[in-house]
Motif scaffolding. Sequence first.
Motif, PDB file in Angstrom:
ATOM      1  N   GLY A 153       0.842  -1.200   0.000  1.00 18.42           N
ATOM      2  CA  GLY A 153       0.000   0.000   0.000  1.00 18.42           C
ATOM      3  C   GLY A 153       0.868   1.237   0.000  1.00 18.42           C
ATOM      4  N   ASP A 154       0.290   2.348  -0.424  1.00 15.65           N
ATOM      5  CA  ASP A 154       1.034   3.608  -0.432  1.00 15.65           C
ATOM      6  C   ASP A 154       1.435   3.977   0.987  1.00 15.65           C
ATOM      7  N   PRO A 155       2.535   4.721   1.129  1.00 17.62           N
ATOM      8  CA  PRO A 155       2.912   5.179   2.468  1.00 17.62           C
ATOM      9  C   PRO A 155       1.783   6.032   3.051  1.00 17.62           C
ATOM     10  N   GLY A 156       1.487   5.796   4.318  1.00 16.59           N
ATOM     11  CA  GLY A 156       0.472   6.608   4.995  1.00 16.59           C
ATOM     12  C   GLY A 156      -0.946   6.146   4.800  1.00 16.59           C
ATOM     13  N   VAL A 157      -1.151   5.040   4.084  1.00 21.38           N
ATOM     14  CA  VAL A 157      -2.518   4.605   3.824  1.00 21.38           C
ATOM     15  C   VAL A 157      -3.135   3.932   5.056  1.00 21.38           C
ATOM     16  N   GLY A 158      -2.278   3.423   5.948  1.00 25.91           N
ATOM     17  CA  GLY A 158      -2.799   2.814   7.179  1.00 25.91           C
ATOM     18  C   GLY A 158      -2.389   1.367   7.403  1.00 25.91           C
ATOM     19  N   LYS A 159      -1.298   0.930   6.764  1.00 25.52           N
ATOM     20  CA  LYS A 159      -0.870  -0.456   6.909  1.00 25.52           C
ATOM     21  C   LYS A 159      -0.478  -0.760   8.358  1.00 25.52           C
ATOM     22  N   SER A 160       0.347   0.117   8.946  1.00 28.11           N
ATOM     23  CA  SER A 160       0.797  -0.121  10.316  1.00 28.11           C
ATOM     24  C   SER A 160      -0.392  -0.079  11.271  1.00 28.11           C
ATOM     25  N   THR A 161      -1.299   0.838  11.031  1.00 29.75           N
ATOM     26  CA  THR A 161      -2.477   0.963  11.887  1.00 29.75           C
ATOM     27  C   THR A 161      -3.283  -0.333  11.859  1.00 29.75           C
ATOM     28  N   LEU A 162      -3.574  -0.811  10.656  1.00 31.15           N
ATOM     29  CA  LEU A 162      -4.385  -2.017  10.505  1.00 31.15           C
ATOM     30  C   LEU A 162      -3.702  -3.221  11.153  1.00 31.15           C
TER      31      LEU A 162
ATOM     32  N   MET B 242       3.065   4.001  21.580  1.00 27.97           N
ATOM     33  CA  MET B 242       2.214   5.162  21.813  1.00 27.97           C
ATOM     34  C   MET B 242       0.988   5.108  20.896  1.00 27.97           C
ATOM     35  N   ARG B 243       1.243   4.724  19.642  1.00 26.34           N
ATOM     36  CA  ARG B 243       0.124   4.651  18.712  1.00 26.34           C
ATOM     37  C   ARG B 243      -0.882   3.593  19.168  1.00 26.34           C
ATOM     38  N   ALA B 244      -0.341   2.416  19.554  1.00 22.64           N
ATOM     39  CA  ALA B 244      -1.229   1.338  19.983  1.00 22.64           C
ATOM     40  C   ALA B 244      -2.058   1.771  21.186  1.00 22.64           C
ATOM     41  N   LYS B 245      -1.429   2.468  22.145  1.00 22.17           N
ATOM     42  CA  LYS B 245      -2.172   2.897  23.336  1.00 22.17           C
ATOM     43  C   LYS B 245      -3.213   3.931  22.982  1.00 22.17           C
ATOM     44  N   ARG B 246      -2.841   4.840  22.053  1.00 23.50           N
ATOM     45  CA  ARG B 246      -3.804   5.854  21.656  1.00 23.50           C
ATOM     46  C   ARG B 246      -5.029   5.227  20.989  1.00 23.50           C
ATOM     47  N   MET B 247      -4.792   4.087  20.306  1.00 22.83           N
ATOM     48  CA  MET B 247      -5.902   3.403  19.655  1.00 22.83           C
ATOM     49  C   MET B 247      -6.688   2.541  20.635  1.00 22.83           C
ATOM     50  N   GLY B 248      -6.274   2.577  21.918  1.00 19.85           N
ATOM     51  CA  GLY B 248      -7.002   1.833  22.943  1.00 19.85           C
ATOM     52  C   GLY B 248      -6.683   0.343  22.934  1.00 19.85           C
TER      53      GLY B 248
ATOM     54  N   GLU C  75     -12.894   2.166   7.703  1.00 18.46           N
ATOM     55  CA  GLU C  75     -12.962   3.612   7.746  1.00 18.46           C
ATOM     56  C   GLU C  75     -11.878   4.091   8.707  1.00 18.46           C
ATOM     57  N   MET C  76     -11.071   5.078   8.292  1.00 22.42           N
ATOM     58  CA  MET C  76     -10.007   5.591   9.156  1.00 22.42           C
ATOM     59  C   MET C  76     -10.582   6.654  10.086  1.00 22.42           C
ATOM     60  N   LEU C  77     -10.566   6.337  11.372  1.00 25.08           N
ATOM     61  CA  LEU C  77     -11.094   7.292  12.345  1.00 25.08           C
ATOM     62  C   LEU C  77      -9.996   7.598  13.363  1.00 25.08           C
ATOM     63  N   GLY C  78     -10.319   8.413  14.342  1.00 28.84           N
ATOM     64  CA  GLY C  78      -9.336   8.790  15.357  1.00 28.84           C
ATOM     65  C   GLY C  78      -8.779   7.608  16.113  1.00 28.84           C
ATOM     66  N   GLN C  79      -9.574   6.549  16.275  1.00 27.52           N
ATOM     67  CA  GLN C  79      -9.095   5.389  17.044  1.00 27.52           C
ATOM     68  C   GLN C  79      -8.601   4.274  16.141  1.00 27.52           C
ATOM     69  N   GLY C  80      -8.218   4.623  14.914  1.00 22.96           N
ATOM     70  CA  GLY C  80      -7.678   3.615  14.007  1.00 22.96           C
ATOM     71  C   GLY C  80      -8.694   3.244  12.940  1.00 22.96           C
ATOM     72  N   LEU C  81      -8.485   2.074  12.315  1.00 25.00           N
ATOM     73  CA  LEU C  81      -9.374   1.650  11.239  1.00 25.00           C
ATOM     74  C   LEU C  81     -10.558   0.892  11.823  1.00 25.00           C
TER      75      LEU C  81
HETATM   76  P1  TYD Z   1      -0.011   4.387   9.102  1.00 32.70           P
HETATM   77  O1  TYD Z   1      -0.672   3.159   9.614  1.00 32.70           O
HETATM   78  O2  TYD Z   1       1.201   4.839   9.820  1.00 32.70           O
HETATM   79  O3  TYD Z   1       0.308   4.238   7.555  1.00 32.70           O
HETATM   80  P2  TYD Z   1       1.366   3.275   6.814  1.00 32.70           P
HETATM   81  O4  TYD Z   1       1.897   2.303   7.789  1.00 32.70           O
HETATM   82  O5  TYD Z   1       0.573   2.646   5.706  1.00 32.70           O
HETATM   83  O6  TYD Z   1       2.419   4.159   6.254  1.00 32.70           O
HETATM   84  O7  TYD Z   1      -1.149   5.499   9.122  1.00 32.70           O
HETATM   85  C1  TYD Z   1      -0.925   6.730   8.552  1.00 32.70           C
HETATM   86  C2  TYD Z   1      -2.072   7.688   8.666  1.00 32.70           C
HETATM   87  O8  TYD Z   1      -3.197   7.234   9.355  1.00 32.70           O
HETATM   88  C3  TYD Z   1      -1.606   8.892   9.391  1.00 32.70           C
HETATM   89  O9  TYD Z   1      -1.445   9.926   8.456  1.00 32.70           O
HETATM   90  C4  TYD Z   1      -2.645   9.243  10.369  1.00 32.70           C
HETATM   91  C5  TYD Z   1      -3.739   8.278  10.120  1.00 32.70           C
HETATM   92  N1  TYD Z   1      -4.303   7.752  11.378  1.00 32.70           N
HETATM   93  C6  TYD Z   1      -5.574   8.109  11.763  1.00 32.70           C
HETATM   94  O10 TYD Z   1      -6.256   8.889  11.116  1.00 32.70           O
HETATM   95  N2  TYD Z   1      -6.083   7.576  12.917  1.00 32.70           N
HETATM   96  C7  TYD Z   1      -5.380   6.719  13.695  1.00 32.70           C
HETATM   97  O11 TYD Z   1      -5.886   6.246  14.717  1.00 32.70           O
HETATM   98  C8  TYD Z   1      -4.054   6.362  13.278  1.00 32.70           C
HETATM   99  C9  TYD Z   1      -3.214   5.426  14.088  1.00 32.70           C
HETATM  100  C10 TYD Z   1      -3.558   6.892  12.118  1.00 32.70           C
END
Ligand code: TYD
Length: 452
Positions: A93-102, A131-137, A263-269
Motif C-alpha cells: 500500500g502507499d505510504p500513509g494509507v494505514g498499513k501499520s495501523t491495521l 504510543m500509537r497502539a495505546k492511543r488506539m485503545g 474507515e479511518m477514524l481517530g481510534q484507528g481503522l
Molecule cells: P499508518 O498506519 O502509519 O500508515 P502506513 O503504515 O501505511 O504508512 O497510518 C498513517 C495515517 O493514518 C496517518 O497519516 C494518520 C492516520 N491515522 C488516523 O487517522 N487515525 C489513527 O488512529 C491512526 C493510528 C492513524
Amino acid sequence: MPKARSEFLCRECGYKNPRSLGRCPECDAWGSFDELLERAPPLASVVRVAPARPERLSEIETSDFHRLPVGVEEFARVLGGGLVRGSLTLIGGDPGVGKSTLLTQVANQVARTAGEVLYVSGEESVAQVGMRAKRMGLNAHNLLFLSETDADIIVETIRSSGACLAIIDSIQSVMASDVEALPGSVTQLRECALRFLQLAKSTGTPVFLVGHVTKDGSIAGPKVLEHMVDTVLYLEGERFNQYRLLRSTKNRFGPTREVGVFEMLGQGLVEVANPSAVFLAERGASAPGSVVTVAMEGARPILEEIQALVSKSSLAMPRRTATGFDANRLHLVTAVVSRRLGVPLYDQDVYLNVVGGLRVDEPSADLAAALAIVSSVRDHPLPTDMVAVGEIGLSGELRGVGQLEQRLREATKLGFSSALVPHSAAQRLPHNLGLVAIPVATLRDAVRTLGM
Ligand code: TYD
Ligand code: MG
C-alpha cells in the motif's frame, strides 16, 4: 570458488536483463532497474545429494489448513478465513494509507485470543509504535514490540519466541548484513523475504510482511516479492478520503478479489460491515445527474452512486474527466450517448464521479453512467429509489451482467424499489426479489422509460 553473478531486475515488474536498461521493455517503466547480486552457491550444496521422498496423492493429508482466528472480520474475509499456519503474507500500500495501523489492530486481536504476537518495526521506535497502539485503545498483554532492522536477529527472535504471529513492518527497512546491497534494493528485498519464508515454513509461524508501494521512488516495489509469498493483500484508499479497501490479489488459501472495507477514524481503522449504506449515506434529495448502480467488489455487491455533470465547454477539445471510473469506458459511453441517442456532447465537458472515493472497474456500471450523463444534460432528476445495472454495447444495446440477482437483493436490502436491468437477463430473475425489475433492451429504451 564460483564467482558471484550479477543481473539487473526491473523493480516494477520483475523483468530480468544482464545489463541495466533505461526503460523496461516489459512494463515501460523508466529507470527502474536495480542490480541483483546472486550470491555464489556455497560448495556444500554441491555435495548434499540425499534423495527426497515424494508423497502419493492418496497419502497426502487433506484436512483443511489449520487457521487461527483473526478477530477482525473484514480482514479475515479477505484472507479467506483465518491465518494459515506457516503462511507468508505481503501487505502492500502507499505510504500513509494505514498499513501499520491495521496490522497493529490485527496483532492486538490475535494476541488477545491466540497467544504472543511479535510486531517488528524497522521504521519506528518501540516508543512510537507503543504510543500509537495505546492511543488506539489497544492493550493486549501478549502483544510484543521490537524495533530492529537486521533480518537474522529478527528471524532468531521470532524462532525462539514461539510467537503465533509475526509482523515485519516494513520489508524495505530490513536488511541482511551478509548481503552487499542497500536496504530496500531488490537484492535485499528478495534475500530478506526468503529468510522469512524459510522461517514461516519451518516454524509454522504465520508472517506478515509490510511493503510500501511507490510509483517513482527509489525503493523497490513489493512486486518482485509477489511470487514468493502465499498471499498478497493491498490496502487502497484516497488520501483525502476516510475509506480504505483491503483486496487480495493472490491467495493460495482462499478466493481472491475479496474486499474488506474500513474507515479511518481517530481510534484507528474501523470495520465497515455494510459499505453500501455508508457510501450512499450522503445522498441528497433527487438531483439531476445522479444514478445508483450495484457493482461487485469480489464476491460482494456494493451500491455506488455515479454522478455526472455536463456543461458547455470553452475548449476546442472538450474535457472528459472520470474519477473512480475507467476513462476509456467514459469515452465509449459518451460516444454511444451522442450517436445512439442523438444527444450532442461534442461541445460539452463531461465529468463523471463515483462518490466516496470508490472505483468501479466493471462494465455493469455503463448504464448508470450513461443515464447520469443524459440526466445532467436534460436537467431531469431520476427516481432516488431506483438502481441501474447493465453493460452498454456499441450499438446502444444492453448486455447482461453476472450475479444480477445478488446485486438486486442488495439493492432491496437498502430500500430501493425498482431496477433497470438488461432485457436478456430479466427472464432469469426470480419473482421474490422485493423490487420491480424493469427490463430494457437498449439505452434508448431506458431513457424513454424514464421519460427523459
Ligand atoms: P499508518 O498506519 O502509519 O500508515 P502506513 O503504515 O501505511 O504508512 O497510518 C498513517 C495515517 O493514518 C496517518 O497519516 C494518520 C492516520 N491515522 C488516523 O487517522 N487515525 C489513527 O488512529 C491512526 C493510528 C492513524
Ligand atoms: Mg507504517
